[in-house]
Design a protein around this motif. Structure first.
Motif, short mmCIF file in Angstrom:
data_model
loop_
_atom_site.label_atom_id
_atom_site.label_comp_id
_atom_site.label_asym_id
_atom_site.label_seq_id
_atom_site.Cartn_x
_atom_site.Cartn_y
_atom_site.Cartn_z
N UNK A 20 0.84 -1.20 0.00
CA UNK A 20 0.00 0.00 0.00
C UNK A 20 0.88 1.25 0.00
N UNK A 21 0.93 1.98 -1.13
CA UNK A 21 1.66 3.26 -1.15
C UNK A 21 0.99 4.28 -0.25
N UNK A 22 1.77 5.22 0.23
CA UNK A 22 1.25 6.22 1.15
C UNK A 22 0.17 7.08 0.50
N UNK A 49 6.72 3.45 4.75
CA UNK A 49 7.70 2.36 4.66
C UNK A 49 8.03 1.86 6.06
N UNK A 50 8.00 0.57 6.23
CA UNK A 50 8.29 -0.05 7.52
C UNK A 50 7.06 -0.36 8.34
N UNK A 51 5.88 0.18 7.94
CA UNK A 51 4.65 -0.11 8.66
C UNK A 51 4.03 -1.42 8.18
N UNK A 52 3.42 -2.15 9.11
CA UNK A 52 2.70 -3.37 8.77
C UNK A 52 1.34 -3.35 9.46
N UNK A 53 0.35 -3.85 8.78
CA UNK A 53 -1.00 -3.96 9.32
C UNK A 53 -1.45 -5.41 9.21
N UNK A 64 -5.82 -10.98 6.60
CA UNK A 64 -5.31 -10.03 5.63
C UNK A 64 -4.17 -9.26 6.27
N UNK A 65 -3.16 -8.93 5.48
CA UNK A 65 -2.06 -8.10 5.98
C UNK A 65 -1.68 -7.09 4.91
N UNK A 66 -1.05 -6.02 5.36
CA UNK A 66 -0.60 -4.98 4.44
C UNK A 66 0.74 -4.44 4.92
N UNK A 67 1.53 -3.95 3.97
CA UNK A 67 2.79 -3.29 4.31
C UNK A 67 2.82 -1.95 3.59
N UNK A 68 3.39 -0.97 4.24
CA UNK A 68 3.49 0.36 3.65
C UNK A 68 4.55 0.42 2.58
N UNK A 69 4.29 1.21 1.54
CA UNK A 69 5.24 1.36 0.44
C UNK A 69 5.73 2.79 0.33
N UNK A 70 5.27 3.65 1.26
CA UNK A 70 5.77 5.00 1.34
C UNK A 70 5.47 5.86 0.13
#
Length: 463
Positions: A20-22, A49-53, A64-70
């Motif tokens: 997921x981009x910011x 970047x570095x965040x996880x949900x 479901x999971x997501x990671x930040x893409x900044x």
């Protein structure tokens, strides 16, 4: 030596992992159901970047999971952005999804495998890991080969010198040769004198574990590539003894050997159509009554004499004999890799791999490849006016010019003196160590420049 996890998992069931981009995070969160939105708001997930949900289902399992893409700006300041969030994901199997270009998807998939590396040889237990299904559309075979080569490099560097002396480095090379059907010969101890490798013998003769030259060959057709790696398994500094603080990381002084073995593994696993040779002078620079001394003058395999003004500048000595042998074979390209000078670290820090080459076509190919595969390099000059600094007058060459200036450049110029019949020569003065945790780069041993070289080889050697 067994490799740590460096492959994708194979399964039909996995947790969706959304990149997921910011700038699109708000829209993506709005697409979730109300409980998931509330949970995301509670955790503060914003696509950085570095965040996880991690969103659980009604039974508490991860659905479901997501990671930040900044932002694009943030992504331009680093690499392996999905891997930055990997430590925050629970163990499980994940299916990477998101609107990524093919090159970005491949980079992030590789980053995941590199981030999954653990050096657990001395640990009784290893924690469970987050595994990844090979994303659709990526060349999983190539990515796994690259990750396995990097894992080999890291394992070799991370192993302490008590278990990674010259015989152990030889054993690791022998296992690699057996795995891929390569041939290998080894010249050990006093046979180095008989076979005219006098400087390898001089540097390593004071150690209990005998010095040796490892010579591995693979492939019978195609252009010829020779890799030469510095294999100083531990460096006390010799009679110019290092202070304790400087000796603390000297198990990594065989990082050049580890790097070329990792690159060789990539090349052989991918079956590149070339003739490969790997030369590793494997020694320990120790202190004993028969250690080589300051002011000694050594005669090299090339016939050039070298005045020893510092026994702690030993890496260039063992490399010189190996490079002379490489040059006799007149390959299409010689590449040397070594943890050679502290001056290189002062110049560019630990993250960049400095390299030296005269051929501008190699510069173009390497730097384009380095950018494409997120393996940063930086060109340094073979600055001819400094040649006089390595000429002491009493001998042909000086192994440690006085004054402290341009230490990496003068070391590279010294090595170039031993490559006279091969028109294309490239030298890397790498660090081989990650000083602090970073995405896809755990603290410890590190391959540098090898992925860039692998990507550049088709253009460089016209494969």
């Amino acid at each position: 030596m067994p490799l740590t996890q460096s492959t994708f998992t194979r399964t039909d069931t996995a947790i969706p992992l959304i990149v997921v981009p910011e700038d699109t995070c708000a829209d993506w969160l709005a697409s979730l159901d109300a409980p998931a939105q509330a949970w995301a708001e509670t955790t503060g997930f914003a696509g950085k970047i570095g965040q996880a949900l991690v969103i659980p289902d009604m039974d508490g399992a991860v659905q479901l999971a997501a990671v930040g893409y900044g932002s694009a700006t943030d992504r331009g300041r680093g690499r392996f952005h999905v891997a930055a969030a990997l430590p925050k994901l629970p163990a499980g199997t994940y299916d990477l999804r998101g609107d990524l270009s093919a090159s970005a998807l491949e980079a992030e998939a590789l980053g995941w495998l590199l981030a999954s590396y653990r050096f657990d040889r001395y640990c009784a237990q290893s924690p469970a890991r987050a595994l990844l299904i090979a994303p659709e559309g990526v060349d999983s075979t190539r990515i796994e080969a690259i990750a396995a080569g990097e894992a080999l490099t890291r394992d070799l560097i991370n192993t302490p010198a008590s278990d990674m002396g010259p015989p152990d480095l030889e054993a690791a090379a022998k296992q690699l040769a057996e795995d891929f059907g390569a041939d290998m010969t080894v010249t050990v101890g006093d046979d180095l004198l008989t076979d005219n490798f006098p400087m390898i013998h001089a540097v390593g003769r004071a150690a209990d574990r005998a010095p040796r030259l490892i010579d591995m060959t693979w492939g019978t057709a195609g252009p010829k590539l020779t890799l030469v790696g510095k294999g100083v398994c531990f460096d006390t500094g010799g009679l110019n003894l290092k202070p304790g603080a400087s000796m603390g990381l000297m198990k990594k002084d065989m990082g050049g050997a580890a790097a070329v073995l990792g690159l060789a593994r990539m090349i052989m696993a991918l079956e590149l159509p070339l003739q490969l040779r790997v030369l590793i002078p494997a020694v320990e620079n120790s202190v004993a009554g028969n250690a080589f001394r300051p002011q000694d003058i050594l005669t090299s395999r090339k016939g050039l004499t070298v005045e020893i003004n510092n026994t702690d500048a030993e890496g260039r000595l063992v490399l010189a004999d190996a490079l002379a042998l490489a040059d006799e074979g007149k390959p299409d390209l010689i590449v040397s890799m070594a943890t050679l000078t502290g001056a290189a670290r002062v110049a560019v820090g630990p993250d960049l791999a400095p390299y030296y080459v005269d051929d501008l076509s190699l510069v173009t190919a390497l730097e384009q490849a380095a950018e494409a595969v997120s393996d940063p390099v930086w060109r340094m000059p073979f600055h001819a006016p400094y040649e006089a600094m390595i000429e002491p007058g009493i001998a042909d060459l000086d192994n440690a010019p006085k004054g402290g200036f341009a230490g990496s450049i003068t070391a590279a110029l010294f090595l170039r003196r031993f490559v006279t019949d091969t028109p294309r020569y490239m030298h890397f003065d790498i660090y081989g160590w990650q000083p602090s945790e970073a995405p896809a780069r755990p603290k410890g041993g590190l391959g540098q420049g090898t992925r860039a070289l692998l990507a550049a080889l088709p253009a460089v050697l016209k494969l």
